[in-house]
Design an enzyme around this catalytic site. Structure first.
Site, PDB file in Angstrom:
ATOM      1  N   SER A   1       9.093  -4.227   3.197  1.00 36.23           N
ATOM      2  CA  SER A   1       9.033  -4.277   4.664  1.00 36.23           C
ATOM      3  C   SER A   1      10.463  -4.273   5.196  1.00 36.23           C
ATOM      4  CB  SER A   1       8.343  -5.579   5.086  1.00 36.23           C
ATOM      5  OG  SER A   1       8.539  -5.832   6.456  1.00 36.23           O
TER       6      SER A   1
ATOM      7  N   TYR B   1       7.450 -14.791   4.408  1.00 39.17           N
ATOM      8  CA  TYR B   1       7.284 -13.333   4.308  1.00 39.17           C
ATOM      9  C   TYR B   1       8.606 -12.679   3.894  1.00 39.17           C
ATOM     10  CZ  TYR B   1       5.525  -8.686   5.656  1.00 39.17           C
ATOM     11  OH  TYR B   1       5.115  -7.384   5.657  1.00 39.17           O
TER      12      TYR B   1
HETATM   13  P1  NDP Z   1      -3.654  -4.951   5.555  1.00 40.06           P
HETATM   14  O1  NDP Z   1      -3.947  -6.366   5.922  1.00 40.06           O
HETATM   15  O2  NDP Z   1      -4.425  -3.880   6.244  1.00 40.06           O
HETATM   16  O3  NDP Z   1      -3.785  -4.740   3.984  1.00 40.06           O
HETATM   17  C1  NDP Z   1      -3.480  -5.761   3.058  1.00 40.06           C
HETATM   18  C2  NDP Z   1      -4.286  -5.517   1.825  1.00 40.06           C
HETATM   19  O4  NDP Z   1      -3.965  -6.490   0.848  1.00 40.06           O
HETATM   20  C3  NDP Z   1      -5.787  -5.586   2.050  1.00 40.06           C
HETATM   21  O5  NDP Z   1      -6.407  -4.538   1.358  1.00 40.06           O
HETATM   22  C4  NDP Z   1      -6.170  -6.935   1.453  1.00 40.06           C
HETATM   23  O6  NDP Z   1      -7.494  -6.822   0.989  1.00 40.06           O
HETATM   24  C5  NDP Z   1      -5.166  -7.013   0.310  1.00 40.06           C
HETATM   25  N1  NDP Z   1      -4.950  -8.365  -0.148  1.00 40.06           N
HETATM   26  C6  NDP Z   1      -4.422  -9.413   0.552  1.00 40.06           C
HETATM   27  N2  NDP Z   1      -4.416 -10.513  -0.200  1.00 40.06           N
HETATM   28  C7  NDP Z   1      -4.938 -10.175  -1.411  1.00 40.06           C
HETATM   29  C8  NDP Z   1      -5.186 -10.876  -2.610  1.00 40.06           C
HETATM   30  N3  NDP Z   1      -4.897 -12.173  -2.734  1.00 40.06           N
HETATM   31  N4  NDP Z   1      -5.748 -10.199  -3.650  1.00 40.06           N
HETATM   32  C9  NDP Z   1      -6.041  -8.897  -3.535  1.00 40.06           C
HETATM   33  N5  NDP Z   1      -5.809  -8.169  -2.434  1.00 40.06           N
HETATM   34  C10 NDP Z   1      -5.277  -8.804  -1.383  1.00 40.06           C
HETATM   35  O7  NDP Z   1      -2.096  -4.771   5.813  1.00 40.06           O
HETATM   36  P2  NDP Z   1      -1.087  -3.571   5.468  1.00 40.06           P
HETATM   37  O8  NDP Z   1      -1.768  -2.391   4.970  1.00 40.06           O
HETATM   38  O9  NDP Z   1      -0.180  -3.476   6.631  1.00 40.06           O
HETATM   39  O10 NDP Z   1      -0.259  -4.247   4.289  1.00 40.06           O
HETATM   40  C11 NDP Z   1       0.060  -3.567   3.100  1.00 40.06           C
HETATM   41  C12 NDP Z   1       1.496  -3.889   2.715  1.00 40.06           C
HETATM   42  O11 NDP Z   1       2.369  -3.327   3.688  1.00 40.06           O
HETATM   43  C13 NDP Z   1       1.805  -5.381   2.666  1.00 40.06           C
HETATM   44  O12 NDP Z   1       2.603  -5.654   1.545  1.00 40.06           O
HETATM   45  C14 NDP Z   1       2.610  -5.605   3.936  1.00 40.06           C
HETATM   46  O13 NDP Z   1       3.513  -6.678   3.801  1.00 40.06           O
HETATM   47  C15 NDP Z   1       3.341  -4.276   4.035  1.00 40.06           C
HETATM   48  N6  NDP Z   1       3.883  -3.987   5.349  1.00 40.06           N
HETATM   49  C16 NDP Z   1       3.062  -3.848   6.444  1.00 40.06           C
HETATM   50  C17 NDP Z   1       3.613  -3.614   7.684  1.00 40.06           C
HETATM   51  C18 NDP Z   1       2.784  -3.538   8.920  1.00 40.06           C
HETATM   52  O14 NDP Z   1       3.355  -3.538  10.038  1.00 40.06           O
HETATM   53  N7  NDP Z   1       1.456  -3.428   8.810  1.00 40.06           N
HETATM   54  C19 NDP Z   1       5.058  -3.450   7.863  1.00 40.06           C
HETATM   55  C20 NDP Z   1       5.812  -3.588   6.656  1.00 40.06           C
HETATM   56  C21 NDP Z   1       5.231  -3.843   5.455  1.00 40.06           C
HETATM   57  P3  NDP Z   1      -8.571  -8.010   0.846  1.00 40.06           P
HETATM   58  O15 NDP Z   1      -8.432  -8.894   2.041  1.00 40.06           O
HETATM   59  O16 NDP Z   1      -9.864  -7.262   0.775  1.00 40.06           O
HETATM   60  O17 NDP Z   1      -8.233  -8.685  -0.434  1.00 40.06           O
END
Ligand code: NDP
Length: 251
Positions: free
Chosen positions: A143, A156
């Site tokens: 990020s 974070y």
């Molecule tokens: P989402 O919340 O849409 O996706 C996060 C995903 O992680 C979900 O599929 C969730 O699925 C999964 N997840 C969370 N915790 C667990 C766990 N303990 N075990 C397995 N799966 C898990 O957010 P994003 O797509 O935005 O996030 C994806 C990445 O991008 C992250 O690392 C985030 O930090 C990064 N990011 C996002 C930004 C943004 O503005 N959106 C900016 C910069 C970076 P489930 O709940 O079904 O387990």
């Protein structure tokens, strides 16, 4: 399936929503067979059905990637089911606010576990098939918070700075064996990430940013992932910072 990733196998964590889901669609669209993981199995099954309906192959692996045994098993299951592992995208993640003084240590641990330790578990396990093949791609989703620390999002930022160090170390460790490692650092992206923020006012302001014209779509970020993993094998984009054009904040 034909496409620039035909014959390749990818494992994407965090594939039940956001960037991981878009990455699974993008890589499958280029012909990769994909294993998709997250905790919400119903979402994974729906995505797998969508990929299969388009002529692709998908394997849903539901569970918690902060569980070391589960994280290791999804790598092993992907390689045994499809016969190889070419691409690992670590997109599972969560955001949480938190200060040091009076900070909720459980929140700190949870955030570091999912954003850093889980990527270590899967990357460590992926080294087994990738070293045996002499090739592979690992893309870790960091990020802008991994470039610019803020007090407000202490857990974070800390987890993402740690991910930078782990990723760069792995690149140095594995490049000579033909394994490419990329740290992808998106800015604001319209996903469900904000839903996990506990403080309602902060959650609302992050939601508003994500849903404004100052954010990217998950498909924008997925296109960057696809770009990185389809370059000629001698080219490694080791770090990619990708931001909305309107994000003019200095890093
Ligand atoms: P989402 O919340 O849409 O996706 C996060 C995903 O992680 C979900 O599929 C969730 O699925 C999964 N997840 C969370 N915790 C667990 C766990 N303990 N075990 C397995 N799966 C898990 O957010 P994003 O797509 O935005 O996030 C994806 C990445 O991008 C992250 O690392 C985030 O930090 C990064 N990011 C996002 C930004 C943004 O503005 N959106 C900016 C910069 C970076 P489930 O709940 O079904 O387990």
């Amino acid at each position: 399936m034909t496409g620039s990733l035909a014959g390749k196998v990818a494992l994407i964590t965090g594939a039940s929503s956001g960037i991981g889901e878009a990455a699974a669609m993008a890589l499958a669209g280029l012909g990769a067979e994909v294993a998709i993981s997250a905790r919400r199995g119903d979402r994974l099954e729906a995505l797998a059905a969508q990929i299969e309906a388009s002529g692709g192959k998908a394997l849903a692996l539901a569970g918690d990637v902060t569980d070391e045994a589960f994280a290791t098993s999804i790598v092993e299951d992907t390689a045994s089911h499809f016969g190889r592992l070419d691409i690992l995208v670590n997109s599972a993640g969560a955001i949480q606010e938190g200060y040091v003084a009076g900070g909720d240590l459980e929140e700190w641990r949870r955030t570091i576990d999912v954003n850093l330790m889980a990527s270590l578990y899967t990357s460590r396990a992926a080294m087994v098939p990738m070293l045996a093949q002499g090739s592979g791609d690992i893309v870790n989703i960091s990020s802008t918070a991994g470039r610019r620390a803020t007090a407000l999002f202490g857990p974070y930022s800390t987890s993402k700075f740690g991910l930078t160090a782990m990723t760069e170390g792995l690149r140095q460790e594995a490049g000579a064996q033909g394994i490419r490692v990329c740290l992808l650092e998106p800015g604001a992206t319209d996903t469900e990430l904000w839903t996990g923020i506990t403080n309602p006012d902060l959650r609302d302001s992050v939601k508003q940013l994500a849903q404004s014209d100052r954010s990217m779509t998950p498909q924008d970020v997925a296109a960057a992932i696809a770009f990185v993993v389809t370059l000629p094998p001698n080219v490694n984009v080791s770090e990619m910072l990708i931001r909305p054009t309107t994000d003019v904040a200095p890093l």
